[in-house]
Design a protein around this motif. Structure first.
Motif, short mmCIF file in Angstrom:
data_model
loop_
_atom_site.label_atom_id
_atom_site.label_comp_id
_atom_site.label_asym_id
_atom_site.label_seq_id
_atom_site.Cartn_x
_atom_site.Cartn_y
_atom_site.Cartn_z
N CYS A 63 0.80 -1.20 -0.13
CA CYS A 63 0.02 0.29 0.01
C CYS A 63 0.95 1.09 0.03
CB CYS A 63 -0.90 0.20 1.22
SG CYS A 63 -2.15 -1.59 1.30
N VAL A 64 0.42 2.34 -0.74
CA VAL A 64 1.34 3.41 -0.97
C VAL A 64 0.70 4.60 -0.21
CG1 VAL A 64 2.06 5.21 -2.55
CG2 VAL A 64 2.23 2.84 -3.20
N GLY A 65 1.51 5.40 0.75
CA GLY A 65 1.17 6.32 1.52
C GLY A 65 1.16 8.09 0.56
N HIS A 66 0.84 8.74 1.45
CA HIS A 66 0.89 9.96 0.92
C HIS A 66 2.36 10.60 0.17
CE1 HIS A 66 0.32 14.73 1.84
NE2 HIS A 66 0.50 14.37 0.59
N ARG A 67 3.32 10.42 1.03
CA ARG A 67 4.91 10.69 0.85
C ARG A 67 5.24 10.11 -0.33
NH1 ARG A 67 8.69 10.54 5.91
NH2 ARG A 67 9.59 12.07 4.64
N ALA A 68 5.08 8.75 -0.60
CA ALA A 68 5.47 8.15 -1.82
C ALA A 68 4.70 8.55 -3.06
CB ALA A 68 5.78 6.61 -1.66
N TYR A 69 3.25 8.50 -2.85
CA TYR A 69 2.28 8.76 -3.94
C TYR A 69 2.60 10.11 -4.42
CZ TYR A 69 -2.03 9.44 -6.58
OH TYR A 69 -2.89 9.64 -7.47
N VAL A 70 2.82 11.30 -3.93
CA VAL A 70 3.05 12.32 -4.69
C VAL A 70 4.38 12.41 -5.46
CG1 VAL A 70 1.75 13.78 -3.00
CG2 VAL A 70 4.13 13.54 -2.58
N THR A 71 5.31 11.49 -5.32
CA THR A 71 6.60 11.65 -6.14
C THR A 71 6.18 10.75 -7.56
OG1 THR A 71 7.60 9.58 -5.40
CG2 THR A 71 7.96 11.36 -3.96
N ALA A 72 5.23 9.85 -7.58
CA ALA A 72 5.24 9.07 -8.76
C ALA A 72 4.90 9.96 -10.08
CB ALA A 72 3.72 8.45 -8.62
N SER A 73 4.38 11.29 -9.95
CA SER A 73 4.19 12.19 -10.98
C SER A 73 5.51 12.38 -11.73
CB SER A 73 3.35 13.28 -10.77
OG SER A 73 4.01 14.09 -9.64
N VAL A 74 6.41 12.59 -10.81
CA VAL A 74 7.99 13.03 -11.50
C VAL A 74 8.50 11.97 -12.02
CG1 VAL A 74 10.24 13.91 -10.72
CG2 VAL A 74 8.17 14.72 -9.33
N GLU A 75 8.52 10.61 -11.65
CA GLU A 75 8.88 9.59 -12.27
C GLU A 75 8.17 9.26 -13.75
OE1 GLU A 75 10.03 4.83 -11.59
OE2 GLU A 75 9.34 6.16 -9.93
N SER A 76 6.81 9.36 -13.87
CA SER A 76 6.18 9.48 -14.98
C SER A 76 6.11 10.20 -15.85
CB SER A 76 4.56 8.94 -14.71
OG SER A 76 4.06 9.97 -13.99
N GLY A 77 6.74 11.57 -15.41
CA GLY A 77 7.00 12.61 -16.29
C GLY A 77 5.43 13.70 -16.24
N TRP A 78 4.41 13.58 -15.26
CA TRP A 78 3.55 14.32 -15.50
C TRP A 78 3.58 15.48 -14.42
CZ3 TRP A 78 -0.52 14.70 -11.34
CH2 TRP A 78 -1.88 15.57 -11.96
N VAL A 79 3.47 16.71 -14.98
CA VAL A 79 3.48 18.04 -14.18
C VAL A 79 2.25 18.26 -13.50
CG1 VAL A 79 4.11 20.52 -14.11
CG2 VAL A 79 5.13 18.98 -15.94
N GLY A 80 2.26 17.63 -12.24
CA GLY A 80 1.06 17.83 -11.54
C GLY A 80 0.84 19.21 -11.08
N ALA A 81 -0.57 19.86 -11.34
CA ALA A 81 -0.96 20.85 -10.89
C ALA A 81 -0.26 22.14 -10.74
CB ALA A 81 -1.46 20.70 -9.43
N PRO A 82 0.20 22.61 -12.06
CA PRO A 82 0.68 23.99 -12.20
C PRO A 82 -0.22 25.03 -12.36
CG PRO A 82 0.77 22.81 -14.47
CD PRO A 82 0.31 21.66 -13.61
N MET A 83 0.15 26.35 -11.91
CA MET A 83 -0.80 27.09 -11.74
C MET A 83 -1.33 27.56 -12.96
SD MET A 83 -0.34 31.12 -10.15
CE MET A 83 0.40 31.75 -11.37
N GLY A 84 -2.61 27.63 -13.02
CA GLY A 84 -3.30 27.93 -14.49
C GLY A 84 -3.19 29.49 -14.68
N ALA A 85 -3.40 29.87 -15.84
CA ALA A 85 -3.47 30.99 -16.11
C ALA A 85 -4.47 31.98 -16.03
CB ALA A 85 -2.67 31.31 -17.79
#
Length: 483
Positions: free
Chosen positions: A263-285
Motif C-alpha cells: 500500500c502506498v502512502g501520501h509521501r511516496a504517492y506524490v513522487t510518482a508524477s515526477v517519475e512518470s513525467g506528469w507535471v502535477g497541478a501547475p498554476m493555471g493562467a
C-alpha cells in the motif's frame, strides 16, 4: 475603489469574487504572495492548508519501500479523497467539451477516457483532469478543483443543455463532520499488477486500449476500470460505490500477499508524477485579460483564490508562471481541426519554438552540501531539503524554481522528488528550446520571500538535463501509449 462585500462568521470582510480579491491586493502576483483574510477561511484552514492527498496515511511501510514496489512488485494507491468528481449529463455534453477543450472530439465516447486539457483564449494552460464516458450523454470528470470550476463556468454561462452534479474532495480538517464520497477509487500499479487483477477478477483483464474502460470484479464486487498508469508501468484504476471501500481494500490486500503488494502512502504517492513525467497541478493562467469574466464569476474562497506562490523564481511578469500545453508535453492532445477556447492562439504558435519538458537530475555533491548546511549552526541557512519531496506539498502551494544557464534564465522547475529507485533527486522543468538533453544547467534553490515563506539565501544546484519520463520503463511502456 469600493467592492461589494459581505460579513462572514469569523468576523472578517469577505470578498464576493476572485476578481475582487485580485483588485483589493493590487494585482494577481501580489495576491499570490500575500495572506488573504478576505476569503473568510477559518483559522485552521489558513494555518494548515490542505495536504495534496488528505486522509491517506503518510506511510504504510516506509516511503522508500513503497517507491521501489511500483517498479519491482505491485502497489495499491487509494485515490478516493484528493480529487473532486463532477458528473455532466445532457444532450449538449459532447458539444460543451468540444467547445472548451483541446482534445479530439471523436474520443468523447462511452467507454473512453480522456485527459481533458483546458486553455484560455491566449493559449495558456488552465487545468486538466480525467473525463470518462459512462453512458451516452453521461460523463464523469475527476480532477482538482480548478478543472471542475471551469466546466461549471462554461456550462452555466453558455447555452448548453447539461446538468452538473459535483461531489467535492474530502476535507482534511472536517471539524467533526463525517467524510462521505459517492465513489471510492483505487489503482493497482507495477509489474505484478496484471497477475493480481486476474486473480481478483477471476479472469484476465480484457485486452483494451490505453485510457479505455471496462468492467471488472474485485472478488464479488463489480467495479468500473480505466486502463492507464503512473510511475512507468501500465496499471488499472477502478471505482465503486463509496460504501464498498473497506471490503474492496481488504479483498485486494488479502489477494495481494503472494504478489508482494504494498500500500502506498501520501509521501511516496506524490513522487510518482515526477517519475512518470506528469507535471502535477501547475498554476493555471487564470489572471489574463480574457479570464476576467471567469474571475468575476468565481468565488474568492475558491481553490484559485487560495493559491500561494513559493520558490526561487522572482519576477514581476506573471506570464513567467504560465505554460502552453505544448510546454507541458500535451501537444498530442491539441487538435486544431475544431474550434475551441484558445484554438487561434495555439494555431499561431510553432511547437518547436516553445519551451520543452525535461527531467533535471540534480548533482549529488550539491545535494550533500545542502544537507551539510542543514546540520551546521554556522552554515549559510539555505532552505531545508525534505525527503522524498523537497518542498512540502499542500494543495495551495505552487513552487516555482528558476533554472539558469550561466546568467541566463532558461526555464523553470516545478515538481521535484528524491527517487529511491534511481538514487537521485529529480525535478520536472520546462526549458528553452535550445537547451538539450545532456546539457548542464543550474537550479536555483531557495525562497524569494512572501507572506508565508521568508526569504532564504539562494543555492545553485547543478543538474543534468535528462529525458522525460526519466525512467526507461516509463518512456517505453507508458508515455508512448498515452500519445
Amino acid at each position: 475603489m469600493k467592492f461589494d462585500t459581505m460579513k462572514n462568521p469569523y468576523g472578517r470582510v469577505k470578498m464576493n469574487s476572485l476578481q475582487d480579491l485580485v483588485s483589493t491586493h493590487g494585482g494577481a502576483l501580489k495576491m499570490l504572495r500575500s495572506a488573504r483574510p478576505e476569503t473568510g477561511a477559518p483559522a485552521h484552514a489558513a494555518m494548515q492548508p490542505q495536504p495534496m492527498i488528505p486522509i491517506v496515511p503518510q506511510e504504510f511501510s516506509s516511503w522508500d519501500q513503497e517507491q521501489e514496489a511500483w517498479r519491482n512488485a505491485v502497489v495499491l494507491y487509494d485515490q478516493t479523497h484528493h480529487m473532486t468528481d463532477l458528473y455532466i449529463t445532457g444532450t449538449d455534453a459532447v458539444r460543451l467539451f468540444s467547445d472548451i477543450a483541446t482534445n479530439n472530439p471523436k474520443n468523447y465516447a462511452t467507454g473512453r477516457g480522456n485527459q481533458l486539457i483546458l486553455c484560455n483564449a491566449e493559449g495558456y494552460f488552465l487545468a486538466d483532469g480525467i473525463l470518462c464516458g459512462l453512458e451516452d450523454n453521461h460523463f464523469l470528470f475527476n480532477g482538482l478543483e480548478p478543472g471542475c470550476n471551469l466546466i461549471r463556468y462554461y456550462a452555466e454561462t453558455g447555452d448548453y443543455n447539461v446538468e452538473l452534479n459535483k461531489v467535492p474532495k474530502s476535507e482534511a480538517y472536517p471539524n467533526g463532520e463525517a467524510r462521505a464520497r459517492t465513489l471510492c477509487r483505487f489503482q493497482l500499479q507495477g509489474p505484478n499488477a496484471a497477475a493480481l487483477i486476474e486473480k481478483l477478477n477471476g479472469a484476465p483483464m480484457p485486452a483494451i486500449g490505453f485510457f479505455h474502460m471496462t468492467d471488472l470484479k474485485i472478488g464479488d464486487i463489480p467495479v468500473k476500470a480505466l486502463r492507464h498508469g503512473m510511475a512507468g508501468a501500465v496499471g488499472c484504476e477502478f471505482w465503486a460505490p463509496f460504501e464498498q471501500r473497506h471490503i474492496i481494500r481488504e479483498t485486494i490486500i488479502a489477494a495481494g500477499k503472494e504478489f508482494d503488494l504494498h500500500c502506498v502512502g501520501h509521501r511516496a504517492y506524490v513522487t510518482a508524477s515526477v517519475e512518470s513525467g506528469w507535471v502535477g497541478a501547475p498554476m493555471g493562467a487564470f489572471f489574463t485579460h480574457s479570464m476576467k469574466p471567469y474571475r468575476e464569476w468565481l468565488a474568492a474562497d475558491s481553490a484559485e483564490g487560495s493559491l500561494l506562490l513559493r520558490g526561487s523564481l522572482d519576477t514581476d511578469n506573471i506570464e513567467d508562471y504560465y505554460f502552453t500545453p505544448y510546454e507541458l508535453g500535451y501537444g498530442p492532445f491539441v487538435h486544431l481541426d475544431h474550434d475551441f477556447v484558445g484554438r487561434d492562439a495555439l494555431a499561431a504558435l510553432d511547437p518547436a519554438e516553445q519551451r520543452h519538458k525535461v527531467t533535471l537530475a540534480w548533482n549529488a555533491d550539491d545535494i550533500a552540501d545542502l544537507v551539510k548546511d542543514m546540520l551546521d549552526p554556522e552554515g549559510e541557512g539555505y532552505k531545508p531539503l525534505d525527503f522524498p519531496w523537497p518542498e512540502h506539498q499542500m494543495q495551495t502551494y505552487r513552487p516555482y524554481n528558476a533554472v539558469m544557464a550561466g546568467d541566463r534564465r532558461v526555464g523553470v522547475s516545478l515538481n521535484s522528488c528524491y527517487q529511491r529507485s534511481e538514487r537521485a533527486f529529480l525535478s520536472l522543468a520546462m526549458v528553452e528550446a535550445d537547451i538539450q538533453i545532456g546539457d548542464e544547467v543550474e537550479l536555483i534553490w531557495g525562497e524569494s520571500g512572501s507572506y508565508f515563506f521568508k526569504a532564504t539565501p539562494m543555492k545553485r544546484i547543478r543538474a543534468i538535463v535528462s529525458p522525460v519520463p526519466y525512467s526507461r520503463v516509463a518512456r517505453e511502456s507508458y508515455r508512448s501509449k498515452a500519445a
